[in-house]
Design a protein around this motif. Structure first.
Motif, PDB file in Angstrom:
ATOM      1  N   ILE A 205      19.057 -16.487  -9.735  1.00 25.28           N
ATOM      2  CA  ILE A 205      20.162 -16.912 -10.601  1.00 25.28           C
ATOM      3  C   ILE A 205      19.601 -17.793 -11.715  1.00 25.28           C
ATOM      4  N   PRO A 206      19.753 -17.423 -12.976  1.00 28.29           N
ATOM      5  CA  PRO A 206      19.104 -18.166 -14.069  1.00 28.29           C
ATOM      6  C   PRO A 206      19.428 -19.663 -14.096  1.00 28.29           C
ATOM      7  N   ILE A 207      20.712 -20.028 -14.032  1.00 26.14           N
ATOM      8  CA  ILE A 207      21.057 -21.438 -14.107  1.00 26.14           C
ATOM      9  C   ILE A 207      20.479 -22.191 -12.912  1.00 26.14           C
ATOM     10  N   GLY A 208      20.362 -21.529 -11.770  1.00 24.17           N
ATOM     11  CA  GLY A 208      19.778 -22.154 -10.596  1.00 24.17           C
ATOM     12  C   GLY A 208      18.289 -22.388 -10.752  1.00 24.17           C
ATOM     13  N   ILE A 209      17.578 -21.412 -11.303  1.00 23.95           N
ATOM     14  CA  ILE A 209      16.136 -21.565 -11.531  1.00 23.95           C
ATOM     15  C   ILE A 209      15.868 -22.746 -12.455  1.00 23.95           C
ATOM     16  N   LEU A 210      16.647 -22.852 -13.523  1.00 23.34           N
ATOM     17  CA  LEU A 210      16.440 -23.926 -14.496  1.00 23.34           C
ATOM     18  C   LEU A 210      16.777 -25.289 -13.899  1.00 23.34           C
ATOM     19  N   GLU A 211      17.843 -25.350 -13.116  1.00 26.39           N
ATOM     20  CA  GLU A 211      18.270 -26.635 -12.557  1.00 26.39           C
ATOM     21  C   GLU A 211      17.391 -27.113 -11.410  1.00 26.39           C
ATOM     22  N   ALA A 212      16.727 -26.190 -10.726  1.00 26.50           N
ATOM     23  CA  ALA A 212      15.996 -26.547  -9.511  1.00 26.50           C
ATOM     24  C   ALA A 212      14.798 -27.451  -9.771  1.00 26.50           C
ATOM     25  N   SER A 213      14.394 -27.632 -11.010  1.00 23.96           N
ATOM     26  CA  SER A 213      13.297 -28.543 -11.319  1.00 23.96           C
ATOM     27  C   SER A 213      13.800 -29.783 -12.054  1.00 23.96           C
TER      28      SER A 213
ATOM     29  N   TRP B   3      29.062 -26.665 -20.890  1.00 19.36           N
ATOM     30  CA  TRP B   3      28.079 -26.584 -19.807  1.00 19.36           C
ATOM     31  C   TRP B   3      28.736 -26.216 -18.473  1.00 19.36           C
ATOM     32  N   ILE B   4      29.818 -25.460 -18.543  1.00 22.71           N
ATOM     33  CA  ILE B   4      30.568 -25.096 -17.335  1.00 22.71           C
ATOM     34  C   ILE B   4      29.764 -24.187 -16.414  1.00 22.71           C
ATOM     35  N   SER B   5      28.746 -23.524 -16.926  1.00 25.41           N
ATOM     36  CA  SER B   5      27.945 -22.615 -16.101  1.00 25.41           C
ATOM     37  C   SER B   5      27.360 -23.327 -14.891  1.00 25.41           C
ATOM     38  N   ARG B   6      27.072 -24.614 -15.015  1.00 26.77           N
ATOM     39  CA  ARG B   6      26.513 -25.369 -13.887  1.00 26.77           C
ATOM     40  C   ARG B   6      27.494 -25.415 -12.721  1.00 26.77           C
ATOM     41  N   TYR B   7      28.774 -25.503 -13.031  1.00 16.62           N
ATOM     42  CA  TYR B   7      29.783 -25.574 -11.975  1.00 16.62           C
ATOM     43  C   TYR B   7      29.936 -24.250 -11.230  1.00 16.62           C
ATOM     44  N   HIS B   8      29.435 -23.161 -11.823  1.00 12.49           N
ATOM     45  CA  HIS B   8      29.559 -21.849 -11.203  1.00 12.49           C
ATOM     46  C   HIS B   8      28.437 -21.554 -10.215  1.00 12.49           C
ATOM     47  N   LEU B   9      27.410 -22.379 -10.182  1.00  9.93           N
ATOM     48  CA  LEU B   9      26.238 -22.079  -9.349  1.00  9.93           C
ATOM     49  C   LEU B   9      26.600 -21.839  -7.881  1.00  9.93           C
ATOM     50  N   PRO B  10      27.416 -22.683  -7.221  1.00  7.16           N
ATOM     51  CA  PRO B  10      27.744 -22.406  -5.820  1.00  7.16           C
ATOM     52  C   PRO B  10      28.415 -21.052  -5.609  1.00  7.16           C
ATOM     53  N   ILE B  11      29.242 -20.634  -6.562  1.00  3.95           N
ATOM     54  CA  ILE B  11      29.918 -19.347  -6.444  1.00  3.95           C
ATOM     55  C   ILE B  11      28.899 -18.208  -6.483  1.00  3.95           C
ATOM     56  N   PHE B  12      27.976 -18.273  -7.431  1.00  2.00           N
ATOM     57  CA  PHE B  12      26.968 -17.217  -7.553  1.00  2.00           C
ATOM     58  C   PHE B  12      26.083 -17.161  -6.312  1.00  2.00           C
ATOM     59  N   VAL B  13      25.689 -18.313  -5.785  1.00  2.00           N
ATOM     60  CA  VAL B  13      24.833 -18.334  -4.596  1.00  2.00           C
ATOM     61  C   VAL B  13      25.567 -17.735  -3.399  1.00  2.00           C
ATOM     62  N   LEU B  14      26.802 -18.156  -3.167  1.00  2.00           N
ATOM     63  CA  LEU B  14      27.536 -17.690  -1.994  1.00  2.00           C
ATOM     64  C   LEU B  14      27.964 -16.231  -2.108  1.00  2.00           C
ATOM     65  N   PHE B  15      28.016 -15.696  -3.321  1.00  2.00           N
ATOM     66  CA  PHE B  15      28.387 -14.294  -3.485  1.00  2.00           C
ATOM     67  C   PHE B  15      27.240 -13.349  -3.122  1.00  2.00           C
ATOM     68  N   ALA B  16      26.014 -13.853  -3.005  1.00  8.47           N
ATOM     69  CA  ALA B  16      24.850 -12.987  -2.802  1.00  8.47           C
ATOM     70  C   ALA B  16      25.003 -12.051  -1.605  1.00  8.47           C
ATOM     71  N   PRO B  17      25.398 -12.534  -0.400  1.00 11.31           N
ATOM     72  CA  PRO B  17      25.542 -11.595   0.722  1.00 11.31           C
ATOM     73  C   PRO B  17      26.619 -10.530   0.493  1.00 11.31           C
ATOM     74  N   LEU B  18      27.693 -10.894  -0.194  1.00  6.27           N
ATOM     75  CA  LEU B  18      28.752  -9.916  -0.450  1.00  6.27           C
ATOM     76  C   LEU B  18      28.288  -8.844  -1.432  1.00  6.27           C
ATOM     77  N   ILE B  19      27.467  -9.230  -2.394  1.00  7.30           N
ATOM     78  CA  ILE B  19      26.919  -8.245  -3.333  1.00  7.30           C
ATOM     79  C   ILE B  19      26.131  -7.198  -2.560  1.00  7.30           C
TER      80      ILE B  19
END
Length: 641
Positions: free
Chosen positions: A210-218, A452-468
């Motif tokens: 997830i792009p926003i996750g990669i950038l935020e993780a550091s 910068w609302i994309s940051r607030y979406h990170l949990p949704i994108f992460v938790l959607f991974a198994p459903l995808i």
């Protein structure tokens, strides 16, 4: 697992079925998070947040943990032959290797780079420095109320590392560890949702890319930290199954408490997952289920008691302080507000770095808002105040990056779940899907849109991974799933290597720029002013520095620059006029004041003493105590330095 079942009636048991390394990792991560909270809050009561006491606590934890591990007998091994998992197929190895490259590279960036995110400079790190200085996390006078009212767990963890190491070398690793934990947790969630090994691996790859996750993780942002605790909470809820038990209730309650203590949006993320549990217990739960549900909620509240008490003392409100809460909450409700937020949130992930695409998306968005009957930058639904709506593409910036490919995958998954009876047949997947839909609805109803609302979406994108993965055809066979994983891995490389704030292959990059200069990567125009102000203070041998700053002004670079050559300074906010101004400063007489509020003043008064302006820089003024500045200097312009 060594203390899985002691065989005593009523004793807490760790379930033995499928309790593997991922379960243990998530469990002990939650235990560590609870211990971080416990040591921070407890030592703060007695003003003992010092190197000696913090070190002693963690040594004691290691010793006691080792003794418990040795003392508790392990379970007898079964005489039946253990099932041997088939070897990893080549596609699975490639996906795991690619995922490892991403995680380790981001970890290297986090370890090498200093914190330089904008929020890090004005409240993430300054609040940590004040806590260390005060030996407590109690409230203190500050011009930036975010130092007090923002949920503090991520900074608690940074605080522990900062005290033990004496610097900020490990500050970014809290977010990086949260990324690692989320990737592991998502693979465990995939297993609980019935996906096979390849599906679990692909779920981890989707979460890791997830792009926003990669950038935020550091960075020292908190969105990945709240995501990790949410993943733990949801996972332990799934482990509960149809009946609550004491062990999973405590684990889920601790994870929920850490989630709420990390970020205010944690309430929105967690509530839809909590609702099915509450309904199930209400309809047919036994007395024991109600007791365990109370344990879950009670533990979550206990972990937040210190934070609630400080908010109550300052604002007479245990939750998010009213000024900040109302600033980020939609001031009006209605279908038009909901549709406006949905459209703008979608546009965040469609804002590709192509001028024609960007212009087309913006034009379509404005046209649709005319039909809805609300402006796209209505101040009642938009933050910050005065923002004029426009779309800017910052694809490699940790505050703005969208997740285009992942957004398309989530859209396809949503359509598949609504149209396919097969996907909705499994009650666990169905509840999980509709809980995520509930999160999306709540975010669009309650939270203002921001650039910068994309940051607030990170949990949704992460938790959607198994459903995808669950919605993909033929995950266990064929090349479609591995091909998708490889596409995501290769497509993630720009965000891994060309982070706008902490680039690995950019020119210049984190290895070619001095560490002290990297603090100013985001706003290089601040560098001269802060360096110049620090030189003035050091030239006057001033170690007691007062601050008069606008809200959300950069503070942390002054701590770094003044500590660089000599003993740590004492830095305090003075002449504070907001609610925190009633907290006293003990035995503090500044020899100079750094100010960016009184731009035209030639002298100011602090604590009955007069300070004269001796230096003027672009973003800061320096005032020196009158008796120290016996012969006032003429203002020195920054360009002349």
């Amino acid at each position: 697992p060594k203390f899985a079942d002691r065989g005593k009636q009523g004793a807490m048991r760790i379930p033995a079925d499928g309790f593997g390394w991922r379960d243990r990792f998530l469990l002990w991560s939650v235990v560590w998070g609870v211990l971080v909270t416990l040591v921070t809050e407890t030592l703060s009561i007695f003003d003992l947040l010092t190197v000696r006491w913090v070190t002693g606590f963690w040594i004691a934890v290691l010793l006691i943990g080792g003794l418990i591990f040795r003392a508790v007998p392990s379970q007898p091994r079964s005489s039946a032959p253990a099932a041997v998992a088939p070897p990893l197929a080549v596609p699975e190895r490639l996906l795991l290797a690619g995922c490892g490259v991403i995680v380790l590279t981001v970890g290297l960036i986090a370890a090498v780079s200093p914190p330089n995110n904008y929020d890090s400079m004005f409240y993430h790190l300054p609040r940590v420095m004040h806590w260390i200085q005060n030996r407590s996390v109690r409230n203190f006078p500050t011009h930036t109320l975010a130092n007090l009212n923002i949920n503090p767990w991520a900074e608690y963890a940074i605080l522990q590392f900062q005290i033990l190491s004496g610097g900020d070398r490990f500050a970014n690793l809290v977010q990086w560890f949260s990324m690692v934990g989320s990737v592991v947790g998502v693979s465990a969630l995939a297993a609980r949702l019935g996906l096979d090994r390849r599906g679990q691996i692909l779920s981890a790859v989707i979460a890791a890319t997830i792009p926003i996750g990669i950038l935020e993780a550091s960075s020292t942002q908190t969105d990945y930290a709240v995501t990790f605790w949410l993943v733990c909470f949801v996972y332990f809820l799934l482990r509960c199954g149809m009946n609550l038990d004491r062990f999973h209730s405590l684990a889920a309650g601790a994870a929920l408490g850490l989630c709420l203590l990390t970020k205010g949006t944690g309430y929105i993320y967690a509530f839809p997952f909590f609702v099915p549990l509450l309904i199930r217990t209400w309809r047919g739960g036994s007395r024991a289920c109600w007791k365990f549900l109370g344990m879950l909620c009670g533990l979550a509240v206990i972990l937040n008691l210190g934070y609630y008490a400080r908010n109550m003392d300052l604002y007479q409100n245990v939750l998010s302080p009213l000024p900040k809460f109302s600033a980020n909450r939609n001031n009006i409700l209605g279908l038009d507000v909901f549709l406006s937020n949905v459209l703008r949130n979608v546009s965040t992930h469609l804002a590709l770095p192509f001028a024609n695409v960007l212009a087309a998306v913006a034009k379509a968005l404005i046209t649709l808002h005319r039909y809805i009957g609300i402006a796209p930058d209505d101040p009642r639904t938009t933050y910050p105040p005065g923002f004029r709506f426009h779309l800017e593409s910052h694809p490699l910036h940790e505050d703005y990056a969208g997740n285009f490919l992942h957004f398309i995958l989530i859209g396809m998954t949503g359509a598949a779940f609504l149209l396919s009876r097969r996907l909705r047949h499994d009650p666990a997947r169905r509840n999980y899907f509709f809980a995520l839909v509930g999160v999306i609805i709540l975010l669009n109803v309650l939270v203002k849109w921001t650039p910068w609302i994309s940051r607030y979406h990170l949990p949704i994108f992460v938790l959607f991974a198994p459903l995808i993965v669950a919605a993909l055809p033929g995950t266990s066979r064929g090349i479609f799933a591995p091909a998708l994983g490889l596409l995501l891995l290769i497509g993630s490389f720009p965000w891994v290597f060309y982070n706008q704030s902490r680039g690995l292959l950019r020119t210049p990059n984190i290895f070619s720029v001095d560490r002290i200069d990297q603090y100013f990567t985001v706003t290089p125009e601040y560098r001269k002013s802060y360096f110049a102000a620090a030189r003035v203070l050091q030239g006057n041998d001033c170690r007691d520095v007062g601050l008069i700053l606008k809200d959300e002004s950069w503070e942390y670079p002054l701590w770094v620059l003044l500590k660089k050559n000599g003993r740590p300074p004492r830095i305090e906010h003075v002449n504070v006029e907001n609610l925190s101004g009633r907290y006293p400063l003990k035995d503090f007489v500044p020899c100079a004041v750094v100010d960016n509020l009184n731009k035209e003043a030639w002298q100011i008064t602090v604590g009955g003493r007069t300070f004269k302006r001796t230096n003027v820089f672009r973003f800061l003024n320096v005032f020196v105590r009158e008796e120290v500045a016996a012969s006032p200097k003429l203002p020195i312009e920054e360009k002349g330095l």
